[in-house]
Design a protein around this motif. Structure first.
Motif, short mmCIF file in Angstrom:
data_model
loop_
_atom_site.label_atom_id
_atom_site.label_comp_id
_atom_site.label_asym_id
_atom_site.label_seq_id
_atom_site.Cartn_x
_atom_site.Cartn_y
_atom_site.Cartn_z
N MET A 1 -7.49 2.40 1.34
CA MET A 1 -6.28 1.92 1.12
C MET A 1 -6.04 1.23 0.09
O MET A 1 -4.85 0.63 0.04
CB MET A 1 -5.83 2.42 2.98
CG MET A 1 -6.20 3.77 3.36
SD MET A 1 -4.52 3.00 4.75
CE MET A 1 -3.25 3.59 4.42
N LEU A 2 -6.39 -0.18 0.27
CA LEU A 2 -6.39 -1.64 0.76
C LEU A 2 -7.22 -1.33 -1.63
O LEU A 2 -6.08 -1.76 -1.69
CB LEU A 2 -6.90 -2.47 0.37
CG LEU A 2 -7.00 -2.56 2.43
CD1 LEU A 2 -7.37 -4.08 3.07
CD2 LEU A 2 -5.29 -3.56 2.37
N VAL A 3 -7.28 -0.83 -1.93
CA VAL A 3 -8.12 -0.91 -3.27
C VAL A 3 -6.87 0.61 -3.55
O VAL A 3 -6.63 -0.37 -4.76
CB VAL A 3 -9.20 -0.23 -3.19
CG1 VAL A 3 -9.45 0.34 -5.26
CG2 VAL A 3 -10.35 -0.55 -3.17
N ILE A 4 -6.44 0.86 -3.99
CA ILE A 4 -5.41 2.30 -4.09
C ILE A 4 -3.94 0.38 -3.82
O ILE A 4 -3.25 1.72 -4.67
CB ILE A 4 -5.60 3.30 -2.89
CG1 ILE A 4 -6.23 4.18 -3.23
CG2 ILE A 4 -3.94 3.72 -3.52
CD1 ILE A 4 -5.83 5.40 -2.58
N GLY A 5 -3.64 0.20 -2.98
CA GLY A 5 -2.89 -0.46 -2.73
C GLY A 5 -2.36 -2.02 -4.05
O GLY A 5 -1.81 -1.94 -4.75
N VAL B 1 0.29 -1.25 -0.39
CA VAL B 1 -0.02 0.13 0.27
C VAL B 1 0.99 1.08 0.26
O VAL B 1 2.29 1.70 0.76
CB VAL B 1 -1.31 -0.11 1.27
CG1 VAL B 1 -1.91 1.67 1.34
CG2 VAL B 1 -1.77 -1.19 1.09
N PRO B 2 1.19 2.12 -1.03
CA PRO B 2 1.84 3.50 -0.76
C PRO B 2 1.42 4.30 -0.43
O PRO B 2 0.25 4.34 0.63
CB PRO B 2 1.69 3.93 -2.23
CG PRO B 2 -0.44 3.56 -2.61
CD PRO B 2 -0.24 1.84 -1.84
N ALA B 3 2.01 5.97 -0.12
CA ALA B 3 1.95 6.56 0.71
C ALA B 3 0.64 7.21 0.16
O ALA B 3 0.17 7.92 0.86
CB ALA B 3 3.06 7.97 0.51
N LEU B 4 0.40 7.29 -1.21
CA LEU B 4 -0.63 8.21 -1.75
C LEU B 4 -1.59 7.64 -0.50
O LEU B 4 -2.89 8.65 -0.74
CB LEU B 4 -0.84 7.65 -3.38
CG LEU B 4 -2.04 8.47 -3.90
CD1 LEU B 4 -2.53 9.50 -3.77
CD2 LEU B 4 -2.62 7.45 -5.34
N ALA B 5 -1.87 6.49 -1.17
CA ALA B 5 -3.60 6.31 -0.45
C ALA B 5 -3.93 6.79 1.61
O ALA B 5 -4.08 7.55 2.06
CB ALA B 5 -3.11 4.09 0.34
#
Length: 550
Positions: free
Chosen positions: A490-494, A441-445
């Motif tokens: 967050m998981l979706v963005i990951g 999961v990235p910083a963007l999330a």
């Protein structure tokens, strides 16, 4: 004469704690950031447990939770018993990861896991919440409790008349300013170890005093002056209120235990900088785990002095038109002899100072290490970093002193505190938890979750017509829904925008990471005791609608 005995004993016990704290910490390192903010990573489990306990057991707990028990009965003990489960999770899962990275603040961990901007956003959210919510509430509840215990408006009535001021309002301002100044001196000149030592000393007095209040009140409630008689009378008066299960109209409906209440407790004991900073100062992982689990054991006794006195006040002051948050102070003033009233007032001042200077010390840590050193002055010396924290601390303290008296119109300060806490507890906890459980999961999330979570909860509380939607459910259920959606987001963005490489946490060697051998069995025993306590006092019939069947 009685008033002077009370004041004399109050000054004696307050001075005794101050002198002992100075003697113990006078040779400590207050010049470096590690010594000032983390006690040189030298804290052992008794100091960690004592400091954790008393930082939590301030007047927003003593006054606020007993006030909630005055209004709702035994069901509010859920705040005490559920937190034990959260402390077990802290010892097992969260603390090893924090200590492995050698961090001084939660935002610093998020910088390691995500990026610098995530750290800055989290720092700002923490600071806004501490300055605007936590510190003023600590000062206000402390002043409210002291006014009832020592009858300060009567003491300062003449002085208030001389300046044409209402005695209660005048007393409120005086206590807020005195406690704010003294607490600032403790926190800003002493550092974390001074806070931890004074917390532990006051913790002994608070335990003794808290049980004394319950004992004296039970004896006074009973017909023959005995505690067993008082218990019988309490059962007779409030049998329906001696229920660990909250009904639909209580402040803690049963269903909210598994959503907002559990989440708020998890954040508070695993991610709240004000609380867990003393665990970051542990001399080893084993000492930290023992300190956290000892705190859990001691919290099992919490309902005796944080809930039962409020219920006793309900019986003793039946029919009197008093606010829930006034009940505890009035009870103390009613049942304790003058010398012991002074002692307990000193203990209460210690509790107020504990939470205030802990939150203030954490605010300074967040600003100095998170913003001043990382954003404004990356090349700052150790002396400049510590000095920036002290200057910022005085600004924060003065702001909190100015805001605190404005809370006088709040109906239930404990309910207000938990509601306001949700604004920043939920998004930060979601980000920390996902960060620890995932690798891609990235910083963007994290940044989106922090901003969206903080905004959605604030809008849901304060902006029409969204506040009506929140009002249609319980606010703790609303927090549970927001948390779930933040984790999913967050998981979706990951999945759609993952990190280029998996995150691998490194052991920086800050402390010995050998775990305590008995951490798992001790934690399991604590969880089983929690369930046993809750089930023992549970009557689920309150959940059946009127006219329904079980």
């Amino acid at each position: 004469m009685q008033m002077w005995i009370t004041i004399g004993s109050f000054l004696f016990f307050t001075g005794l704690v101050a002198v002992l704290t100075w003697l113990i910490t006078r040779n400590d390192d207050h010049a470096t950031s590690s010594g000032y903010f983390l006690a040189g990573r030298s804290l052992t489990f008794p100091l960690i447990a004592g400091s954790l306990l008393l930082t939590n057991l301030s007047t927003e707990q003593m006054v606020g939770l007993n006030g909630a028990a005055f209004a709702d009965g035994l069901c509010v003990m859920v705040w005490e018993v559920v937190c034990v489960v959260a402390l077990v999770f802290m010892a097992w899962f969260f603390l090893p990861r924090f200590l492995k990275s050698g961090v001084a603040t939660v935002p610093e961990y998020l910088e390691i896991r995500f990026d610098h901007q995530t750290q800055v956003i989290t720092n700002i959210i923490f600071l806004v919440a501490y300055v605007g919510i936590l510190l003023p509430i600590i000062l206000y509840t402390g002043a409210t409790g002291m006014m009832g215990i020592l009858d300060v408006p009567a003491m300062l009535g003449g002085l208030a008349d001389s300046v044409n001021a209402d005695a209660e309002t005048f007393s409120l301002w005086v206590i807020v300013i005195v406690v704010g100044v003294v607490g600032s001196i403790y926190a800003l000149f002493g550092g974390l170890r001074t806070v931890a030592v004074s917390d532990t000393l006051n913790g002994v007095g608070l335990f003794v005093g808290g049980f004394m209040i319950a004992g004296f009140a039970l004896a006074q409630l009973g017909d023959d002056g005995g505690m067993s008689s008082g218990l019988s009378q309490l059962w007779k008066d409030q049998q329906s209120r001696l229920n660990s299960v909250g009904g639909p109209k209580s402040s803690v409906p049963f269903g909210t235990i598994f959503s907002g209440i559990f989440l708020l407790n998890l954040f508070y004991w695993t991610t709240n900088q004000q609380i867990i900073q003393r665990t970051f100062g542990a001399s080893s992982l084993a000492e930290g785990q023992k300190g956290v689990l000892l705190t859990g054991l001691l919290k099992l006794l919490g309902p005796v002095y944080l809930v039962i006195p409020g219920m006793l006040a309900f019986s003793m002051f039946a029919g009197q038109d008093i606010k829930a948050d006034q009940a505890y102070g009035l009870l103390v003033n009613e049942v304790l002899p003058a010398p012991l009233t002074g002692f307990f007032a000193a203990v209460m001042i210690g509790a107020i100072l504990s939470s205030f200077n802990s939150a203030l010390n954490s605010s300074c840590t967040l600003f100095s290490l998170g913003l001043y050193k990382n954003v404004f002055r990356p090349d700052a010396s150790e002396h400049e970093v510590v000095r920036s924290g002290k200057v910022f601390g005085w600004i924060v303290a003065i702001s909190a002193m100015a805001i605190a008296p404005l809370l006088a119109q709040t109906e239930s300060i404990f309910g207000y505190l938990q509601k306001m806490n949700g604004i920043y507890f939920i998004p930060i906890f979601a980000v920390v938890l996902v960060g620890m459980l995932t690798r891609r999961v990235p910083a963007l999330a994290a940044k989106i979750a922090l901003v969206v979570g903080f905004t959605v909860i604030a809008v849901g509380y304060f902006v029409s017509p969204f506040d009506k939607v929140v009002a249609s459910m319980h606010e703790f259920q609303f927090l549970g829904v927001v948390f779930s959606w933040l984790v999913i987001l967050m998981l979706v963005i990951g999945e759609t925008h993952p990190r280029e490489t998996e995150f691998v946490q490194e052991d920086v060697g800050a402390v010995d990471m050998t775990p305590w051998a008995y951490a798992k069995p001790a934690g399991l025993i604590l969880i089983m005791i929690v369930f046993a306590i809750y089930v023992t006092f549970a009557d689920f019939s309150v959940l059946v609608p009127a006219g329904g069947s079980s």
